[in-house]
Design an enzyme around this catalytic site. Structure first.
Site, mmCIF file in Angstrom:
data_model
loop_
_atom_site.group_PDB
_atom_site.id
_atom_site.type_symbol
_atom_site.label_atom_id
_atom_site.label_comp_id
_atom_site.label_asym_id
_atom_site.label_seq_id
_atom_site.Cartn_x
_atom_site.Cartn_y
_atom_site.Cartn_z
ATOM 1 N N SER A 103 0.810 -1.156 0.052
ATOM 2 C CA SER A 103 -0.033 -0.025 -0.026
ATOM 3 C C SER A 103 0.782 1.329 0.115
ATOM 4 O O SER A 103 1.938 1.306 0.585
ATOM 5 C CB SER A 103 -0.915 -0.099 1.097
ATOM 6 O OG SER A 103 -0.201 0.175 2.422
ATOM 7 N N THR A 104 0.389 2.219 -0.172
ATOM 8 C CA THR A 104 1.064 3.862 -0.288
ATOM 9 C C THR A 104 1.490 3.919 0.898
ATOM 10 O O THR A 104 2.874 4.283 0.993
ATOM 11 C CB THR A 104 0.124 4.767 -0.665
ATOM 12 O OG1 THR A 104 -0.963 4.310 -1.729
ATOM 13 C CG2 THR A 104 0.913 6.038 -1.381
#
Ligand SMILES: [Zn+2]
Length: 474
Positions: free
Chosen positions: A10-11
Site C-alpha cells: 500500500s502507499t
C-alpha cells in the site's frame, strides 16, 4: 509446478516501511528457483490496501485461477494476500482450493498442501469469525467518530429540512423555511397542535403525509437544526449549516418545558381552593350546568347547604345560568351528596376491575407487545443495512431504497402503536389504584383530607334528582 507470484504494497507501507514490491518479488523468485518451481506469472498491486479484494491484479489472479493457469499461488506474507481474515479465508477456500490451486506464504511457512497448512485454514476460519463479530463493535466506534466529526448520523431518518450529501446534512431550502416557520410560530406563542393543524390545512406541503403532533414536537426538540449532532446523549458540533440559531433553539427548549408544566397544572388543578369537597365537581345530570351551592340560615342559627342547578329556575339571574328553561333539577343537600360520594370511594377497591375495564380494553396489551418487538426488529435491520453500506457490501442506492422501505414500515407500526398505547393513561391507572387503596379509611379522616382524596380520585360527578354518576379520574 507452475506458480503465480502475488505481491502488494500500500502507499502508506511503501512510504513508512520501505516494504517494496521489488524486494518481495526477488525473494519469491529465489524461493521458486530453490524449489525448482516455474513462475507462471507475477501479479502486482502497487499502492493498494489489503482491506478488501478490489485490486486489479488480484482480480486477474482470481480469474486466471479459474482457468487453471497455475498450480499454486505464492506470496511473501499472508497479509499481502489480504488484511482481512474473512477475505483470506474466502480466497483460500472458495477460490484456490475449489480450483485445485495450492497457496503458500513464505514468511509464515504456510502451505495449504501440507497437513499443517490445512490445520491453519481451520484456525483462520476462527479468526474470520472473530473478525466478523468485531466489525459490529468497530461500526459503533465508527459512529461515535462520525458524530465527533460532525457528520450526518442518520441514514434512516434524515431530519426534515435537510438532505444528506456526501455524509453531511445539506439544507433543503424549501423545507428549511418550514422548519424556521415552526420555530417562529412556536416562539410567538402558537401551540404545537395549532401549528400542526395549520400545516395540514395548507396541504402538508413538503411532506407526503399529514403532519402529526409528534413530528412537529420532534422538530422543535432536535438540536440538529441549531447545527449540532447528537449521538448517545453527547452533542458534537456538526459540519452542516444550522437552520435556526442556537439561541432560538434554546428559547424553544425553555418554552417547551414551561408549557409542559402549565399543561400538567391544567390537568391537575390544586384541590385546596374549593371550600367544599364537591364544589365545582358536580354537574346537573339534566342540563350539564355546574351545580352551585346555596346557603340558608335557619332561625335557630343552623346553616343549611344545598346544591342547585343555576338553570333550573327560570327567574334566577345567576351568572352560571346556561339557558332559560327549567331543566327539572330540584336540589341536593350538601351533606347527603358528600356521604354518598364517600361511601362510593370506600367501595372502590371492590369495584376496581369493573371501573378499570370500563376504561381500558385488555386485548390491547398483547398487540402492543407484538408491535414493540416488530419495531425493534425493523430498527435492527436499519442498523444492519447501514453497516453493510459502511462495509461496501451494498451501494448507496440500495441503501436508500431499503431504508425507505424500512422507514415506511416503522412509521406504520409507530402509528398503530400510538393509537394503542398511551403511557400516561397507564401511569394514571396505576396512580388511581394506589390512591384508591389509600382511601379506604376516608370516612375516618378530617374534612380537609377527604377533600384532597376526592379530588384525586374523581374527575366529575353527574347529579340527578335520585342518583349520582361518578366519573373516576382514570
Ligand atoms: Zn340543570
Amino acid at each position: 509446478m507452475k506458480v503465480a507470484i502475488y505481491t502488494r504494497v500500500s502507499t502508506i507501507e511503501q512510504a513508512e516501511e520501505g516494504y517494496s514490491i521489488s524486494e518481495q518479488q526477488d525473494k519469491l523468485k529465489k524461493y521458486c528457483d530453490i524449489k525448482d518451481w516455474k513462475v507462471a506469472r507475477v501479479y502486482t498491486d502497487p499502492g493498494f490496501s489489503g482491506s478488501n479484494t478490489n485490486r486489479p491484479s488480484l482480480q486477474q489472479l482470481i480469474s486466471d485461477c479459474k482457468n487453471n493457469m497455475f498450480d499454486a499461488v505464492l506470496v511473501y506474507k499472508l497479509d499481502r494476500l489480504s488484511r482481512s481474515q474473512k477475505d483470506t479465508l474466502y480466497l483460500i477456500e472458495d477460490v484456490f482450493n475449489k480450483n485445485g490451486v495450492g497457496f503458500i506464504s513464505l514468511s509464515e511457512n504456510f502451505d495449504t498442501s501440507t497437513a499443517f497448512g490445512k490445520a491453519m485454514i481451520g484456525i483462520l476460519s476462527v479468526f474470520a469469525q472473530l473478525e466478523r463479530e468485531q466489525i459490529t463493535e468497530r461500526m459503533t466506534l465508527g459512529r461515535v467518530g462520525r458524530a465527533k466529526a460532525g457528520k450526518a448520523m442518520s441514514w434512516a431518518n434524515c431530519p426534515f429540512g435537510y438532505i444528506i450529501q456526501k455524509e453531511i446534512y445539506e439544507i433543503d431550502p424549501f423545507r428549511a423555511e418550514i422548519v424556521k416557520r415552526i420555530y417562529r410560530d412556536y416562539l410567538s406563542g402558537v401551540s404545537i397542535t395549532k401549528i400542526t393543524q395549520k400545516l395540514n390545512e395548507e396541504g402538508h406541503v413538503g411532506k407526503n403525509v399529514n403532519w402529526s403532533y409528534r413530528t412537529v414536537r420532534q422538530i422543535l426538540g432536535n438540536i440538529v437544526y441549531a447545527g449540532y449532532i447528537k449521538y448517545k446523549n453527547e452533542i458534537y458540533p456538526g459540519l452542516h449549516k444550522p437552520i435556526v440559531s442556537l439561541s432560538d433553539y434554546k428559547k424553544v427548549q425553555v418554552e417547551l418545558e414551561k408549557r409542559r408544566i402549565t399543561q400538567a397544572q391544567l390537568f391537575n388543578p390544586r384541590p385546596f381552593r374549593a371550600k367544599y369537597m364537591l364544589s365545582g365537581l358536580m354537574r346537573c345530570g339534566y342540563c350539564n350546568s355546574v351545580l352551585q351551592i346555596y346557603t340558608t340560615q335557619l332561625k335557630s342559627g343552623v346553616q343549611l347547604h344545598n346544591y342547585k342547578c343555576p338553570s333550573s329556575s327560570p327567574k334566577s339571574s345567576s351568572r352560571y345560568k346556561r339557558h332559560d328553561f327549567d331543566c327539572g333539577f330540584t336540589r341536593v343537600r350538601k351533606n347527603d351528596v358528600e356521604s354518598v360520594v364517600i361511601s362510593e370511594i370506600k367501595k372502590l377497591p371492590l369495584n376496581m376491575d369493573k371501573v378499570i375495564n370500563n376504561k381500558e380494553n385488555k386485548d390491547n396489551a398483547k398487540e402492543i407487545k407484538a408491535i414493540k418487538v416488530e419495531l425493534q426488529q425493523v430498527e435492527k435491520k436499519q442498523d444492519k443495512i447501514v453497516d453493510l453500506y459502511l462495509l461496501d457490501n451494498i451501494n448507496v442506492d440500495e441503501l436508500n431504497k431499503k431504508n425507505d422501505e424500512l422507514s415506511k414500515q416503522k412509521e406504520n407500526l409507530q402509528k398503530r402503536l400510538n393509537s394503542l398505547t398511551d403511557n400516561k393513561k397507564k401511569e394514571k391507572i396505576e396512580d388511581f389504584i394506589k390512591n384508591a387503596k389509600e382511601a379506604k379509611n376516608i370516612d375516618k379522616l378530617d374534612y380537609e383530607k377527604q377533600k384532597v382524596i376526592v379530588r384525586n380520585l374523581i374527575s366529575g360527578i353527574k347529579v340527578f334528582n335520585d342518583k349520582v354518576e361518578i366519573n373516576w379520574n382514570i
